[in-house]
Design a protein around this motif. Structure first.
Motif, PDB file in Angstrom:
ATOM      1  N   GLN A  41       0.843  -1.194   0.000  1.00  0.00           N
ATOM      2  CA  GLN A  41       0.000   0.000   0.000  1.00  0.00           C
ATOM      3  C   GLN A  41       0.878   1.244   0.000  1.00  0.00           C
ATOM      4  O   GLN A  41       1.876   1.302   0.714  1.00  0.00           O
ATOM      5  N   PHE A  42       0.489   2.208  -0.818  1.00  0.00           N
ATOM      6  CA  PHE A  42       1.114   3.524  -0.764  1.00  0.00           C
ATOM      7  C   PHE A  42       0.339   4.348   0.261  1.00  0.00           C
ATOM      8  O   PHE A  42      -0.876   4.227   0.365  1.00  0.00           O
ATOM      9  N   PHE A  43       1.027   5.198   0.984  1.00  0.00           N
ATOM     10  CA  PHE A  43       0.367   6.032   1.979  1.00  0.00           C
ATOM     11  C   PHE A  43       0.368   7.480   1.503  1.00  0.00           C
ATOM     12  O   PHE A  43       1.425   8.049   1.241  1.00  0.00           O
ATOM     13  N   TRP A  76      -1.714   0.729  -9.290  1.00  0.00           N
ATOM     14  CA  TRP A  76      -3.069   1.201  -9.003  1.00  0.00           C
ATOM     15  C   TRP A  76      -3.647   0.490  -7.780  1.00  0.00           C
ATOM     16  O   TRP A  76      -4.259   1.122  -6.915  1.00  0.00           O
ATOM     17  N   ALA A  77      -3.450  -0.816  -7.693  1.00  0.00           N
ATOM     18  CA  ALA A  77      -4.003  -1.593  -6.583  1.00  0.00           C
ATOM     19  C   ALA A  77      -3.434  -1.151  -5.240  1.00  0.00           C
ATOM     20  O   ALA A  77      -4.107  -1.268  -4.213  1.00  0.00           O
ATOM     21  N   ALA A  78      -2.225  -0.634  -5.238  1.00  0.00           N
ATOM     22  CA  ALA A  78      -1.584  -0.196  -3.991  1.00  0.00           C
ATOM     23  C   ALA A  78      -1.815   1.288  -3.707  1.00  0.00           C
ATOM     24  O   ALA A  78      -1.499   1.764  -2.613  1.00  0.00           O
ATOM     25  N   LEU A  88      -5.838   8.841 -12.019  1.00  0.00           N
ATOM     26  CA  LEU A  88      -4.857   9.010 -13.092  1.00  0.00           C
ATOM     27  C   LEU A  88      -4.325   7.664 -13.568  1.00  0.00           C
ATOM     28  O   LEU A  88      -4.170   7.444 -14.776  1.00  0.00           O
ATOM     29  N   LEU A  89      -4.064   6.766 -12.664  1.00  0.00           N
ATOM     30  CA  LEU A  89      -3.582   5.442 -13.053  1.00  0.00           C
ATOM     31  C   LEU A  89      -4.614   4.696 -13.884  1.00  0.00           C
ATOM     32  O   LEU A  89      -4.272   4.037 -14.869  1.00  0.00           O
TER      33      LEU A  89
END
Length: 170
Positions: A41-43, A76-78, A88-89
Motif C-alpha cells: 500500500q502507498f500512503f 493502481w491496486a496499492a 490518473l492510473l
C-alpha cells in the motif's frame, strides 16, 4: 530487489499481444520483478519517481502495451483508495489498453477506451491538487493528455501508428 535497481529492469523479451500466435504467453518473469517493487500500500500518494510506476510508463512508450497495463494495475491496486493517483492510473491503464487495441486493429475499441480515459482525466482535473505535491497526479501534465486524447478522438480513422506515449506527458 531494491527500488534503485528498477532503472536496470530489462524490457520483456517480447511484446505480448493476445490472440497472436508468435509468443503465446507473456513474459511473466520480467514483469514479476517490476511488480515486486510495488508496496502492499502507498500512503498518501504514489510518488512520481516510484520505480514500478516509471517502468510501467516506459513499457507503454516502448510498445509493450499489455505489459504496461499489468505493471500499472499493480501500482493502481496499492494506491490510496479514493485518491487522485488512482484516477490518473486508471486513465493511464486505459490509454495503454487502447494502444494495445490499435495494435490488434480494433480502432473502435481504442476510441472507446480513450473516451473513458478522457472522462477519468476530466474527473482528476475537477479535484483539488496538493500545491507542490510530489504525487504522480500532482506532477502529471493532465491537460496535455486531455488535448492529445481529444485530438486522437477527433480523427476520422485510427491506425496502429496513432498510439499514445505517456512518458512524454509526465
Amino acid at each position: 530487489m531494491t527500488s534503485s535497481t528498477a532503472a536496470d529492469l530489462p524490457l520483456p523479451g517480447w511484446a505480448y499481444v493476445p490472440g497472436e500466435p508468435a509468443d503465446s504467453e507473456p513474459d511473466h518473469e520480467t514483469l514479476g520483478h517490476a511488480k515486486a517493487l510495488v508496496p502492499a500500500q502507498f500512503f498518501g500518494f504514489v510518488p512520481t519517481r516510484h520505480p514500478a510506476l516509471r517502468y510501467g510508463m516506459a513499457l507503454n512508450d516502448a510498445g509493450y502495451f499489455w505489459e504496461s497495463q499489468q505493471v500499472l494495475e499493480a501500482v493502481w491496486a496499492a494506491a490510496p483508495q479514493g485518491g487522485r493517483e488512482r484516477i490518473l492510473l486508471r486513465a493511464c491503464i486505459r490509454v495503454a489498453n487502447a494502444n494495445l487495441k490499435l495494435r490488434m486493429r480494433k480502432p473502435n475499441a481504442a476510441a472507446r477506451l480513450w473516451g473513458e480515459a478522457l472522462a477519468e482525466i476530466n474527473d482528476l482535473l475537477s479535484r483539488r491538487s496538493a500545491a507542490g505535491g510530489d504525487g504522480f497526479a500532482d506532477r502529471f501534465q493532465a491537460a496535455s493528455l486531455v488535448k492529445l486524447l481529444k485530438t486522437r478522438l477527433a480523427q476520422p480513422t485510427l491506425s496502429k501508428a496513432d498510439w499514445i506515449a505517456l512518458g512524454s506527458i509526465t
